[in-house]
Design a protein around this motif. Structure first.
Motif, PDB file in Angstrom:
ATOM      1  N   CYS A  19       0.811  -1.214   0.000  1.00  0.00           N
ATOM      2  CA  CYS A  19       0.000   0.000   0.000  1.00  0.00           C
ATOM      3  C   CYS A  19       0.844   1.264   0.000  1.00  0.00           C
ATOM      4  N   PRO A  20       0.449   2.258  -0.800  1.00  0.00           N
ATOM      5  CA  PRO A  20       1.128   3.550  -0.724  1.00  0.00           C
ATOM      6  C   PRO A  20       0.604   4.318   0.490  1.00  0.00           C
ATOM      7  N   PRO A  21       1.449   5.136   1.113  1.00  0.00           N
ATOM      8  CA  PRO A  21       0.959   5.963   2.219  1.00  0.00           C
ATOM      9  C   PRO A  21      -0.154   6.880   1.718  1.00  0.00           C
ATOM     10  N   PRO A  22      -1.167   7.087   2.472  1.00  0.00           N
ATOM     11  CA  PRO A  22      -1.399   6.737   3.864  1.00  0.00           C
ATOM     12  C   PRO A  22      -2.284   5.516   4.052  1.00  0.00           C
ATOM     13  N   TRP A  23      -2.288   4.577   3.109  1.00  0.00           N
ATOM     14  CA  TRP A  23      -3.182   3.427   3.197  1.00  0.00           C
ATOM     15  C   TRP A  23      -2.497   2.219   3.816  1.00  0.00           C
ATOM     16  N   ASP A  24      -3.308   1.353   4.429  1.00  0.00           N
ATOM     17  CA  ASP A  24      -2.814   0.183   5.141  1.00  0.00           C
ATOM     18  C   ASP A  24      -3.878  -0.904   5.053  1.00  0.00           C
ATOM     19  N   GLY A  25      -3.540  -2.089   5.507  1.00  0.00           N
ATOM     20  CA  GLY A  25      -4.488  -3.205   5.504  1.00  0.00           C
ATOM     21  C   GLY A  25      -4.165  -4.179   4.392  1.00  0.00           C
ATOM     22  N   ARG A  26      -4.731  -5.347   4.465  1.00  0.00           N
ATOM     23  CA  ARG A  26      -4.457  -6.391   3.482  1.00  0.00           C
ATOM     24  C   ARG A  26      -4.773  -5.944   2.057  1.00  0.00           C
ATOM     25  N   PHE A  27      -5.839  -5.141   1.898  1.00  0.00           N
ATOM     26  CA  PHE A  27      -6.242  -4.683   0.572  1.00  0.00           C
ATOM     27  C   PHE A  27      -6.125  -3.165   0.413  1.00  0.00           C
ATOM     28  N   CYS A  28      -5.315  -2.525   1.284  1.00  0.00           N
ATOM     29  CA  CYS A  28      -5.133  -1.055   1.276  1.00  0.00           C
ATOM     30  C   CYS A  28      -6.465  -0.355   1.495  1.00  0.00           C
TER      31      CYS A  28
END
Length: 110
Positions: A19-28
């Motif tokens: 994931c590119p910042p600012p995303w997170d998690g298994r699927f962004c």
């Protein structure tokens, strides 16, 4: 499969997304504004629904302008001048036992 321009990758056990910042998690799929900064500056941004905004003590286009300090620190020329026993960009970190702010500031400059 990946949201927010994430890149699909093969992990140790399953397919996941980078994931590119600012995303997170298994699927962004999860907003994680802290990912936009280095660890010592994690309070610069905070989540606000589906986008990031400046944290309470910051302003500016990139949330890089300090506008207030914590723990009785004094804002001088855009930087926090911490009272003894505190250090950090916002005077938000306690100094190790036996050390005072001046030592910590010199230590952090090296």
């Amino acid at each position: 499969m990946c949201h927010h321009n994430g890149t699909i990758a093969v992990g140790k056990k399953e397919i996941e997304c980078i994931c590119p910042p600012p995303w997170d998690g298994r699927f962004c799929e999860r907003l994680a504004c802290w990912r936009k900064t280095i660890p010592t500056q994690q309070h610069r941004y905070r989540n606000n629904g589906d986008h990031c905004i400046c944290g309470n003590h910051y302003s500016g286009e990139n949330c890089d302008v300090v506008k207030s300090c914590l723990n009785e620190g004094k804002l001088e020329n855009g930087k926090c001048n911490c009272r003894d026993g505190w250090h950090g960009e916002l005077c938000d970190k306690r100094c190790p036992k036996g050390h005072v702010t001046e030592f910590e500031n010199e230590y952090l400059k090296q």
